[in-house]
Design a protein around this motif. Structure first.
Motif: not given
Length: 294
Positions: A180, A183, A249-254, A288
């Motif tokens: 975070d 990287k 999460l890091w890949q943006g796939d919530k 969020d």
């Protein structure tokens, strides 16, 4: 049914609140290995009954009473009853305020409850009583991570890894805290750590996933190898789901991350940090959401 055949397509239905009904409509399917959740064992029930009998019928000395409350609290924790566990841990400390392991467990409860200052204080108490208590560095590092003090978190995880550089889990948590912030540094640290990690431990495959050396499917294809019983298989799934959720999460796939965190909880491996913090991750994710206030 054999472990290798325990593959089902899971539909994760979220029912956290009426506010999240729109999230439920977006629920996707994950084709992953799965198994029955951990159940409260007969052994645990018998042990609990014996502890209750001891407390009711025995005249225990203070040290014996503290030990008994500690045993029952740990058992409650493993059965997924954290409130009852916390009550017993508080009883222990009123009798014996010098037991580092109790502060460590209480600190975890504070972290999950997002009472981070109290968590830091608890883990500081552990290390004051026993500077060599490894897990205090892990758990304080996790508290600092979720308390958004990433640099301090990294320092604790570096100390934790230095005490056993064969352990893949220690390298994974340092990677998580560093990712975070930086990287590239996270990847470089993990590559360096991989040189000394024990590659025979199953968790090394999780390191390989983060390094891109194997895919998630390859991880799941091999997750049952060398497993001696159903519970060991269940524990591996608990861990895999959690770390793959962080990756998602890091890949943006919530949505995929939410599914994986829910699968982590579905194992009922209450005693694992991955299970405990999957609950916190979901709490943070839904806080969020635009409609999370309901």
């Amino acid at each position: 049914m054999s472990i290798k055949k325990l593959f089902v397509t899971m539909s994760i239905v979220l029912s956290l609140s009426a506010c999240q009904s729109t999230e439920q409509q977006k629920t996707s399917l994950l084709s992953v290995p799965f198994t029955q959740p951990q159940q409260v064992t007969l052994s645990n029930q018998v042990t609990l009954a014996r502890i209750e009998q001891r407390l009711l019928t025995s005249e225990l000395k203070p040290d014996q009473l503290a030990q008994t409350y500690f045993e029952r609290g740990a058992l409650y924790d493993n059965m997924g009853l954290p409130t009852l566990a916390s009550i017993d841990y508080d009883r222990v400390l009123r009798i014996r305020p010098d037991i580092p392991g109790v502060y460590n467990l209480i600190g975890i409860h504070y972290t999950v409850a997002m009472q981070f200052d109290k968590a830091y204080e608890s883990f500081d108490n552990v290390l004051e009583l026993d500077p060599e208590y490894d897990y205090a560095y892990l758990n304080r590092g996790i508290a600092l991570y979720y308390g958004n003090r990433k640099e301090l978190s990294k320092a604790d995880f570096q100390t934790y890894l230095s005490k056993d550089n064969l352990d893949p889990y220690r390298a994974l948590w340092l990677y998580i805290a560093t990712y975070d912030v930086d990287k590239q540094q996270a990847r470089q640290q993990l590559l360096e750590a991989a040189n000394t990690l024990d590659k025979e431990k199953w968790a090394y495959q999780l390191v390989q996933v983060f390094l891109g050396e194997i895919t998630e499917q390859q991880l799941f294809d091999k997750i049952g190898y060398g497993v001696s019983n159903q519970n060991e298989y269940r524990e591996r799934l608990c861990e895999a789901y959690f770390y793959l959720a962080k990756k998602a999460l890091w890949q943006g796939d919530k949505k995929r991350a939410i599914d994986y965190f829910n699968l982590t909880l579905a194992t009922n491996i209450y005693q694992f940090v991955e299970h405990k913090y999957a609950k916190l991750e979901l709490k943070l994710l839904f806080s969020d959401e635009p409609n999370s206030a309901g």
